[in-house]
Design a protein around this motif. Sequence first.
Motif: not given
Length: 154
Positions: A7-35
Motif C-alpha cells: 500500500a505504500g511506505p509506512g502504511v500498516l492497514a488500508t480499508n478497501n471496503k470503505a472506498r467500495y461502500n462510500y463515495a469519499i469526499g474530504e479527508t483528514f489526518e488524525a493522530g491516534l492516542a494509544l497505550t
Amino acid sequence: MVKKKQAGPGVLATNNKARYNYAIGETFEAGLALTGTEIKSVRAGQITIADGFVQIRNGEAWLDNVNIAWFPQGNQFNHEPLRSRRLLLHQSEITRLAKASSVAGVTIVPLKVYIKRGFAKVLIGLGTGKHSYDKRETIKKRDQERELRRSVKR
C-alpha cells in the motif's frame, strides 16, 4: 502463493471496503492516542480497520470498532482489542466533522493507518453511502483498468 499488495511506505492497514461502500469526499489526518502495547501491535501490523467508524462525542473524535490485536509479550498489561480510541484533531476539524456527520447519509470512516515520523496516524474521510448501481460502476471501471494494464503489459 499470492503476493501481498504493498500500500505504500509506512502504511500498516488500508480499508478497501470503505472506498467500495462510500463515495469519499474530504479527508483528514488524525493522530491516534494509544497505550504502550497498542502501539507495539500497530507497528507490527496487527490492526484491522475494515469495520471501523468515527463518532463525535463530547467535543472529541473517537475511533470505534477497530481491532488492534494483543501484543504477545504484553502479558497482564495487554490492552482490550476493541476499545474506543481517541483521535487527535484540532478543534476546528472536529467541529467541521461534527457538522458534516450530522447530515443524513454521511459517515466518517477510517481509510488507512500508517506511521509518520514515529507516530501512528489514521486517514479518515467523509463518506456518503453508494447505491448498488454506483457499486456496479466501480466494479466495471476497475475491470476496465485491469484489462488496460494487462494489454499494456503484453
